[in-house]
Design a protein around this motif. Structure first.
Motif, PDB file in Angstrom:
ATOM      1  N   GLU A 149      91.838  50.755 -20.530  1.00 38.77           N
ATOM      2  CA  GLU A 149      92.248  49.680 -19.625  1.00 38.77           C
ATOM      3  C   GLU A 149      91.412  48.419 -19.814  1.00 38.77           C
ATOM      4  O   GLU A 149      91.889  47.304 -19.575  1.00 38.77           O
ATOM      5  CB  GLU A 149      92.164  50.154 -18.169  1.00 38.77           C
ATOM      6  CG  GLU A 149      93.151  51.267 -17.829  1.00 38.77           C
ATOM      7  CD  GLU A 149      93.208  51.594 -16.350  1.00 38.77           C
ATOM      8  OE1 GLU A 149      92.593  50.853 -15.546  1.00 38.77           O
ATOM      9  OE2 GLU A 149      93.863  52.586 -15.991  1.00 38.77           O
ATOM     10  N   ALA A 150      90.160  48.589 -20.249  1.00 46.70           N
ATOM     11  CA  ALA A 150      89.242  47.450 -20.349  1.00 46.70           C
ATOM     12  C   ALA A 150      89.321  46.728 -21.682  1.00 46.70           C
ATOM     13  O   ALA A 150      89.195  45.496 -21.740  1.00 46.70           O
ATOM     14  CB  ALA A 150      87.812  47.929 -20.114  1.00 46.70           C
ATOM     15  N   ARG A 177      84.537  50.195 -11.496  1.00 48.57           N
ATOM     16  CA  ARG A 177      85.664  49.462 -10.917  1.00 48.57           C
ATOM     17  C   ARG A 177      85.277  48.029 -10.588  1.00 48.57           C
ATOM     18  O   ARG A 177      85.990  47.071 -10.927  1.00 48.57           O
ATOM     19  CB  ARG A 177      86.143  50.167  -9.646  1.00 48.57           C
ATOM     20  CG  ARG A 177      87.357  49.532  -8.997  1.00 48.57           C
ATOM     21  CD  ARG A 177      87.629  50.136  -7.622  1.00 48.57           C
ATOM     22  NE  ARG A 177      86.654  49.703  -6.627  1.00 48.57           N
ATOM     23  CZ  ARG A 177      86.610  50.152  -5.365  1.00 48.57           C
ATOM     24  NH1 ARG A 177      87.475  51.073  -4.970  1.00 48.57           N
ATOM     25  NH2 ARG A 177      85.703  49.693  -4.524  1.00 48.57           N
ATOM     26  N   GLU A 178      84.123  47.872  -9.956  1.00 46.86           N
ATOM     27  CA  GLU A 178      83.677  46.531  -9.578  1.00 46.86           C
ATOM     28  C   GLU A 178      83.328  45.698 -10.813  1.00 46.86           C
ATOM     29  O   GLU A 178      83.624  44.500 -10.874  1.00 46.86           O
ATOM     30  CB  GLU A 178      82.473  46.632  -8.631  1.00 46.86           C
ATOM     31  CG  GLU A 178      82.773  47.318  -7.307  1.00 46.86           C
ATOM     32  CD  GLU A 178      83.967  46.704  -6.589  1.00 46.86           C
ATOM     33  OE1 GLU A 178      83.917  45.494  -6.284  1.00 46.86           O
ATOM     34  OE2 GLU A 178      84.965  47.416  -6.364  1.00 46.86           O
ATOM     35  N   THR A 218      77.151  43.944  -5.566  1.00 47.19           N
ATOM     36  CA  THR A 218      77.283  42.559  -5.101  1.00 47.19           C
ATOM     37  C   THR A 218      75.948  41.831  -5.187  1.00 47.19           C
ATOM     38  O   THR A 218      75.870  40.690  -5.667  1.00 47.19           O
ATOM     39  CB  THR A 218      77.812  42.524  -3.660  1.00 47.19           C
ATOM     40  OG1 THR A 218      79.100  43.137  -3.618  1.00 47.19           O
ATOM     41  CG2 THR A 218      77.921  41.099  -3.153  1.00 47.19           C
ATOM     42  N   LYS A 264      86.790  41.206 -16.257  1.00 42.30           N
ATOM     43  CA  LYS A 264      88.145  40.745 -16.586  1.00 42.30           C
ATOM     44  C   LYS A 264      88.237  39.225 -16.466  1.00 42.30           C
ATOM     45  O   LYS A 264      88.867  38.560 -17.301  1.00 42.30           O
ATOM     46  CB  LYS A 264      89.172  41.397 -15.659  1.00 42.30           C
ATOM     47  CG  LYS A 264      89.754  42.708 -16.154  1.00 42.30           C
ATOM     48  CD  LYS A 264      90.871  43.155 -15.221  1.00 42.30           C
ATOM     49  CE  LYS A 264      91.581  44.382 -15.739  1.00 42.30           C
ATOM     50  NZ  LYS A 264      92.693  44.797 -14.850  1.00 42.30           N
ATOM     51  N   LEU A 265      87.625  38.680 -15.441  1.00 39.81           N
ATOM     52  CA  LEU A 265      87.644  37.226 -15.248  1.00 39.81           C
ATOM     53  C   LEU A 265      86.920  36.508 -16.380  1.00 39.81           C
ATOM     54  O   LEU A 265      87.322  35.435 -16.817  1.00 39.81           O
ATOM     55  CB  LEU A 265      87.007  36.867 -13.902  1.00 39.81           C
ATOM     56  CG  LEU A 265      87.759  37.326 -12.646  1.00 39.81           C
ATOM     57  CD1 LEU A 265      86.947  37.020 -11.398  1.00 39.81           C
ATOM     58  CD2 LEU A 265      89.139  36.661 -12.570  1.00 39.81           C
ATOM     59  N   HIS A 291      91.039  43.439 -22.504  1.00 41.93           N
ATOM     60  CA  HIS A 291      90.486  42.263 -21.824  1.00 41.93           C
ATOM     61  C   HIS A 291      89.158  41.820 -22.441  1.00 41.93           C
ATOM     62  O   HIS A 291      88.429  41.025 -21.847  1.00 41.93           O
ATOM     63  CB  HIS A 291      90.298  42.565 -20.341  1.00 41.93           C
ATOM     64  CG  HIS A 291      91.575  42.917 -19.640  1.00 41.93           C
ATOM     65  ND1 HIS A 291      92.474  41.970 -19.194  1.00 41.93           N
ATOM     66  CD2 HIS A 291      92.114  44.125 -19.334  1.00 41.93           C
ATOM     67  CE1 HIS A 291      93.508  42.569 -18.632  1.00 41.93           C
ATOM     68  NE2 HIS A 291      93.322  43.870 -18.701  1.00 41.93           N
ATOM     69  N   LEU A 303      84.607  46.000 -13.763  1.00 40.99           N
ATOM     70  CA  LEU A 303      85.853  45.660 -14.440  1.00 40.99           C
ATOM     71  C   LEU A 303      86.471  44.393 -13.846  1.00 40.99           C
ATOM     72  O   LEU A 303      86.961  43.523 -14.570  1.00 40.99           O
ATOM     73  CB  LEU A 303      86.831  46.830 -14.338  1.00 40.99           C
ATOM     74  CG  LEU A 303      88.125  46.738 -15.142  1.00 40.99           C
ATOM     75  CD1 LEU A 303      87.837  46.593 -16.634  1.00 40.99           C
ATOM     76  CD2 LEU A 303      89.007  47.959 -14.874  1.00 40.99           C
ATOM     77  N   LYS A 304      86.409  44.271 -12.514  1.00 39.86           N
ATOM     78  CA  LYS A 304      86.952  43.080 -11.848  1.00 39.86           C
ATOM     79  C   LYS A 304      86.226  41.814 -12.318  1.00 39.86           C
ATOM     80  O   LYS A 304      86.860  40.796 -12.631  1.00 39.86           O
ATOM     81  CB  LYS A 304      86.821  43.221 -10.330  1.00 39.86           C
ATOM     82  CG  LYS A 304      87.646  44.342  -9.714  1.00 39.86           C
ATOM     83  CD  LYS A 304      87.342  44.457  -8.225  1.00 39.86           C
ATOM     84  CE  LYS A 304      88.042  45.637  -7.585  1.00 39.86           C
ATOM     85  NZ  LYS A 304      87.688  45.785  -6.146  1.00 39.86           N
ATOM     86  N   VAL A 305      84.900  41.890 -12.357  1.00 38.29           N
ATOM     87  CA  VAL A 305      84.096  40.728 -12.757  1.00 38.29           C
ATOM     88  C   VAL A 305      84.303  40.398 -14.235  1.00 38.29           C
ATOM     89  O   VAL A 305      84.464  39.237 -14.623  1.00 38.29           O
ATOM     90  CB  VAL A 305      82.601  40.993 -12.469  1.00 38.29           C
ATOM     91  CG1 VAL A 305      81.720  39.916 -13.097  1.00 38.29           C
ATOM     92  CG2 VAL A 305      82.353  41.074 -10.967  1.00 38.29           C
TER      93      VAL A 305
END
Length: 225
Positions: free
Chosen positions: A163-164, A114-115, A65, A121-122, A167, A117-119
């Motif tokens: 998975e990535a 994991r974190e 973060t 993906k957007l 995207h 990937l979230k960022v």
């Protein structure tokens, strides 16, 4: 210019990789446990630094973060941190050693991936590089726990790639061979220099957009397997 987070940056490959990427104009957040080495890196390169202990389950999330805040986003995550407490037979390792290696070598990079990937993906773009070891390609006696964690991360990384990639996110599993770092008890001048490994990793950030390096195995000339 890319915004990069590097773990395990206070020694060996990570230290040289931070210097190499900063010299190429990238914005880098370097993380590690050694505050003196982080200060040295900051002075040498102007990079951002975050002191963190990846064996703690919350600190990878906190450092991620903070890194995204410092960089204003994230283009590249390089999971470089790793450790092997000692070589020993399977009948000798302790629960504490097993848990520590699991936390640093497998859980932390999985959480950071994991974190990221979230960022990413957007943003519909990004790059995750997981530094493994050729130990994951072999079955060396006295290296059971370390091998298990690196093979576990290799399996995780292979699924992360699947998975990535839809995207627009590139995932690479790196398997470097013998490297002459303080990871080893004695100097091994016949092995790859950490700077050489760093320069090899840095090339991945310069590949054409339509090329994805899924896996890369590289060794010093003295190793043929």
């Amino acid at each position: 210019m890319k915004r990069v987070l590097i773990t395990g940056a206070t020694s060996g490959i990570g230290f040289e990789l931070t210097k190499t990427l900063c010299s190429k104009g990238h914005m880098v957040v370097a993380t590690g446990r050694n505050s003196d080495k982080l200060a040295e890196l900051c002075k040498l390169t102007g990079c951002y630094t975050i002191q963190a202990d990846l064996s703690d389950s919350q600190q990878p999330l906190e450092l991620f973060t903070e890194a995204v805040e410092k960089l204003g986003g994230l283009d590249v995550l390089i999971n470089n941190a790793g450790m092997n407490s000692r070589k020993c037979g399977i009948d000798e390792f302790t629960v504490e050693e097993f848990d520590h290696q699991y936390a640093v070598n497998l859980r932390a990079p999985a959480l950071l991936s994991r974190e990221a990937l979230k960022v990413m993906k957007l943003a519909k773009s990004g790059q995750i590089i997981n530094v493994l070891s050729t130990v994951a390609k072999r079955s060396n006696e006295t290296m059971s726990v370390y091998t298990a964690m690196k093979q576990g991360l290799a399996g995780f990384s292979a699924i992360l790639m699947k998975e990535a990639q839809p995207h627009g996110i590139k995932v690479t599993s790196l398997f470097p061979g013998g490297t002459d770092t303080n990871f080893r008890e004695v100097d091994r001048p016949q092995y790859m220099h950490p700077k050489s490994v760093a320069e090899t990793i840095a090339l991945l950030l310069e590949l054409p957009q339509d090329v994805v390096m899924h896996e890369m195995v590289f060794r010093p000339p003295v190793e043929i397997e």
